[in-house]
Design an enzyme around this catalytic site. Structure first.
Site, PDB file in Angstrom:
ATOM      1  N   SER A  42       0.216  -1.315   0.060  1.00 40.35           N
ATOM      2  CA  SER A  42      -0.357   0.315  -0.148  1.00 40.35           C
ATOM      3  C   SER A  42       1.145   1.035   0.313  1.00 40.35           C
ATOM      4  CB  SER A  42      -0.710   0.118   1.116  1.00 40.35           C
ATOM      5  OG  SER A  42      -0.140  -0.003   2.501  1.00 40.35           O
ATOM      6  N   HIS A 251      -0.504   5.894   6.935  1.00 31.45           N
ATOM      7  CA  HIS A 251      -0.148   5.647   5.316  1.00 31.45           C
ATOM      8  C   HIS A 251       0.074   8.043   5.216  1.00 31.45           C
ATOM      9  CE1 HIS A 251      -2.353   2.151   5.423  1.00 31.45           C
ATOM     10  NE2 HIS A 251      -0.815   1.707   4.450  1.00 31.45           N
TER      11      HIS A 251
END
Length: 271
Positions: A42, A251
């Site tokens: 990711s 993230h």
């Protein structure tokens, strides 16, 4: 890394970071003769950066992620993005290497965090407190040091075999927290944050060591690119816990992709 926090949460969310912003093309593209394939988890697909392509489904490939930004800026001969949220070394092996060939000249990859269960570590740190967090990080570090090297070695060998003419840019993971600013930052304890940063350091060290064994592989240490823009900084380029969309937690934001991962990749390409 995978979608975070699949189990139900009944805790108060930690302070979120700045919202992701839309990233433009960054000026006129210039021609490139590269045949580029993006691989990884990711952090490569761009979870947290928004603007996900509908065709990527649960892989959550973002047009704000550094592979798309590089494609837009350089107009390579070909561009294939196989990066996928939740990828491990084994799933990169089984589902992403098909894009490689002898004509591939450039590859990017970030992978390894899911192999050591990083999402579970972050769940434990948020839900269970400092002692459990430190224990979870320690277990992940042991797995990174004992089991991950062989997995990376197999993967890197296969990338080399499938794309013998490619320059492979391996990018690591950032430290999440600016510990110097931790005292003014709500959420996890200082000791938990310190342990998490240490876990990222261990993971990066293992990845760097394995990448260095291969010719035409360049490892780029992403940590310095996020310096001053970590969680607890006023202009963070990383999401903290995001209650409205937990998959984006921990993230890079769109700015983190554009101003950290993208220049790091460019530096790797230039080596």
């Amino acid at each position: 890394m995978p979608t975070f926090f699949r189990r139900s949460l009944s805790v108060v969310a930690t302070t979120g970071t700045a919202a992701a912003i839309a990233i433009g093309g960054g000026g006129a593209a210039h021609a490139s003769s590269a045949s580029y394939v993006a691989l990884g988890d990711s952090y490569s697909s761009g979870v947290g950066a928004g603007s996900y392509t509908s065709s990527s489904g649960s892989c959550d490939r973002s047009t704000n992620a550094y592979p798309y930004l590089w494609d837009s800026a350089n107009a390579p001969t070909s561009f294939t993005d196989n990066a996928c949220s939740g990828a491990t070394t084994s799933t990169v092996e089984s589902s992403q290497l098909s894009g490689l060939s002898s004509s591939t000249t450039l590859v990017s990859i970030t992978v390894g965090g899911n192999d050591v269960g990083f999402s579970t570590v972050m769940e434990d740190c948020i839900l269970e407190g400092t002692s459990a967090c430190e224990s979870a990080v320690s277990s992940a570090e042991t797995e990174a040091e004992n089991d991950l090297p062989a997995k990376l070695d197999t993967l890197y060998s296969d990338i080399k075999a499938d794309a013998p003419n490619a320059h492979v840019v391996v990018i690591g993971y950032p430290e999440f927290y600016d510990l110097a600013e931790s005292g003014t930052c709500a959420g996890l304890s200082y000791d938990s944050r310190s342990a998490i940063n240490g876990g990222a350091d261990t993971l990066d060290s293992v990845i760097s060591t394995e990448a260095a064994k291969y010719s035409d592989f360049s490892y780029v240490d992403i940590r310095s690119y996020f310096s001053g823009h970590e969680i607890c900084d006023s202009s963070a380029w990383l999401h903290s816990f995001v209650l409205t969309d937990t998959s984006e937690s921990y993230h890079p934001t769109a700015t983190g992709q554009a101003d950290a991962y993208y220049p790091a990749f460019e530096a790797g390409v230039a080596e």
